[in-house]
Each structure stands twice: as C-alpha cells, then as structure tokens.
Scaffold this active site. Structure first.
Site, PDB file in Angstrom:
ATOM      1  N   HIS A 103      -0.665  -3.482  15.683  1.00  0.00           N
ATOM      2  CA  HIS A 103      -1.548  -4.184  14.757  1.00  0.00           C
ATOM      3  C   HIS A 103      -0.894  -4.321  13.392  1.00  0.00           C
ATOM      4  O   HIS A 103      -0.109  -3.472  12.977  1.00  0.00           O
ATOM      5  CB  HIS A 103      -2.908  -3.486  14.627  1.00  0.00           C
ATOM      6  CG  HIS A 103      -2.823  -2.047  14.209  1.00  0.00           C
ATOM      7  ND1 HIS A 103      -2.545  -1.039  15.101  1.00  0.00           N
ATOM      8  CD2 HIS A 103      -2.983  -1.453  13.009  1.00  0.00           C
ATOM      9  CE1 HIS A 103      -2.538   0.114  14.462  1.00  0.00           C
ATOM     10  NE2 HIS A 103      -2.783  -0.104  13.178  1.00  0.00           N
ATOM     11  N   HIS A 105      -2.054  -4.960   9.371  1.00  0.00           N
ATOM     12  CA  HIS A 105      -3.133  -4.978   8.386  1.00  0.00           C
ATOM     13  C   HIS A 105      -2.912  -6.155   7.442  1.00  0.00           C
ATOM     14  O   HIS A 105      -1.782  -6.378   6.982  1.00  0.00           O
ATOM     15  CB  HIS A 105      -3.120  -3.706   7.533  1.00  0.00           C
ATOM     16  CG  HIS A 105      -3.316  -2.433   8.287  1.00  0.00           C
ATOM     17  ND1 HIS A 105      -4.489  -1.742   8.258  1.00  0.00           N
ATOM     18  CD2 HIS A 105      -2.485  -1.723   9.087  1.00  0.00           C
ATOM     19  CE1 HIS A 105      -4.375  -0.645   9.006  1.00  0.00           C
ATOM     20  NE2 HIS A 105      -3.157  -0.615   9.515  1.00  0.00           N
TER      21      HIS A 105
HETATM   22  P1  5GP Z   1      -3.029   2.614  11.562  1.00  0.00           P
HETATM   23  O1  5GP Z   1      -2.858   2.901  13.038  1.00  0.00           O
HETATM   24  O2  5GP Z   1      -2.408   1.335  11.133  1.00  0.00           O
HETATM   25  O3  5GP Z   1      -2.611   3.764  10.701  1.00  0.00           O
HETATM   26  O4  5GP Z   1      -4.579   2.509  11.252  1.00  0.00           O
HETATM   27  C1  5GP Z   1      -5.516   2.070  12.183  1.00  0.00           C
HETATM   28  C2  5GP Z   1      -6.580   1.269  11.470  1.00  0.00           C
HETATM   29  O5  5GP Z   1      -7.607   1.002  12.400  1.00  0.00           O
HETATM   30  C3  5GP Z   1      -7.235   1.971  10.258  1.00  0.00           C
HETATM   31  O6  5GP Z   1      -7.153   1.113   9.128  1.00  0.00           O
HETATM   32  C4  5GP Z   1      -8.677   2.175  10.703  1.00  0.00           C
HETATM   33  O7  5GP Z   1      -9.588   2.033   9.643  1.00  0.00           O
HETATM   34  C5  5GP Z   1      -8.849   1.125  11.765  1.00  0.00           C
HETATM   35  N1  5GP Z   1      -9.793   1.500  12.797  1.00  0.00           N
HETATM   36  C6  5GP Z   1      -9.849   2.681  13.462  1.00  0.00           C
HETATM   37  N2  5GP Z   1     -10.845   2.675  14.377  1.00  0.00           N
HETATM   38  C7  5GP Z   1     -11.417   1.444  14.302  1.00  0.00           C
HETATM   39  C8  5GP Z   1     -12.504   0.844  15.014  1.00  0.00           C
HETATM   40  O8  5GP Z   1     -13.136   1.410  15.890  1.00  0.00           O
HETATM   41  N3  5GP Z   1     -12.797  -0.440  14.670  1.00  0.00           N
HETATM   42  C9  5GP Z   1     -12.120  -1.114  13.698  1.00  0.00           C
HETATM   43  N4  5GP Z   1     -12.507  -2.368  13.440  1.00  0.00           N
HETATM   44  N5  5GP Z   1     -11.096  -0.572  13.003  1.00  0.00           N
HETATM   45  C10 5GP Z   1     -10.756   0.704  13.301  1.00  0.00           C
END
Ligand code: 5GP
Length: 138
Positions: A103, A105
């Site tokens: 993903h 951001h």
């Molecule tokens: P990363 O893996 O890039 O560190 O962060 C994962 C991102 O996914 C975080 O910004 C977090 O807020 C988001 N996130 C985690 N769980 C969920 C979820 O169930 N739904 C959504 N829409 N975002 C999520």
C-alpha cells in the site's frame, strides 16, 4: 521473505469481509480512506492482487498502483485545497510496515501543518465527508 498472508486486513477489505470507505477503484487497484488519518484526506492505494510490499511486487502491480497513486494525489490535493502531498510506503516490519499487503499512503498537506501522530482512530463521519470530497474531485 515471509509468504503473503491472504487474511491480512487489506485482503479482507478487498473481499468485502470488513468495511472500508472506498474512494476509487479500477480493475487492478483500490483506493480507500485510512482509518487512522494523519492528515485530513489520508488515503491508501493497494493492488487488487496479492503481494506484501515493493520487495515482492511485480512491475505490473507497481505500475498499476503508481498510476492510481498519481490520480488520487491530484484529486486529494484539489479536494483539500492543499499545497502539497506526502506519499509514504513502508516495506517489512523493520521498514515501518504494519499491514502486509502493498500500500501507498497519500496525504494532502498544508504549509506549516504537521502530520498527526500515528495510531489515533479517526472520526468516521469526518472520514466519510473527506472521502466524498475526494470522489467529487476525481
Ligand atoms: P503501514 O503498514 O503503512 O505502516 O500502516 C498501515 C496503515 O493502515 C495505517 O496507516 C493504519 O492506520 C491503516 N489501517 C490499519 N487497519 C486499517 C483498517 O482496518 N482499515 C483502514 N481503512 N485502514 C487501516
């Protein structure tokens, strides 16, 4: 490298097993709002096919995701009358990754306004309003 887990939270969002606030999708990618937004309009772009992150993604997956990132970055910047856009992407736990489905951001930014701290649940009504603004700008 650890194998892709088909039960990660974004895979479940893709299958519609848990809710999400979707703003855009095409055959290859999905964009939806981050549930813990670090700026108003913070959204995530993912491929519809499985990969953990950039390290195992195919060139086709990366190309499709970056096309959608660009589209959504332009829309989110316009929707929030932002001056800039931060794009973040993390690979493996040591690289800051918490959800192991590729993903990116997309965060609209305003001059002098810091990102909010990570890990704080957003207000779902506000997130829905922000999503609508982005959809309207697409
Ligand atoms: P990363 O893996 O890039 O560190 O962060 C994962 C991102 O996914 C975080 O910004 C977090 O807020 C988001 N996130 C985690 N769980 C969920 C979820 O169930 N739904 C959504 N829409 N975002 C999520």
């Amino acid at each position: 490298m650890t194998a892709y887990d088909p039960n990660n939270i974004f895979a479940r969002i893709l299958r519609g097993e848990i809710p999400s606030t979707r703003v855009y999708e095409d055959d290859e990618t999905l964009a939806f709002m981050d549930i813990m937004p670090r700026s108003d309009g913070h959204l995530l772009v993912i491929p519809k096919t499985p990969c953990r992150n950039v390290l195992d993604a195919s060139p086709d997956q990366l190309e499709a995701v970056i096309r959608t990132v660009k589209k959504l970055a332009i829309a989110a910047k316009a929707a929030f009358d932002a001056e800039g856009v931060t794009i973040q992407q993390f690979n493996e736990a040591a690289g800051g990754q918490e959800v192991f489905h590729l993903h990116f951001h997309v965060l609209p930014r305003h001059e002098g306004v810091a990102l909010r701290a990570p890990g704080q649940m957003g207000d779902m009504a506000a997130i829905a309003t922000h999503a609508e603004k982005i959809r309207a700008a697409l």
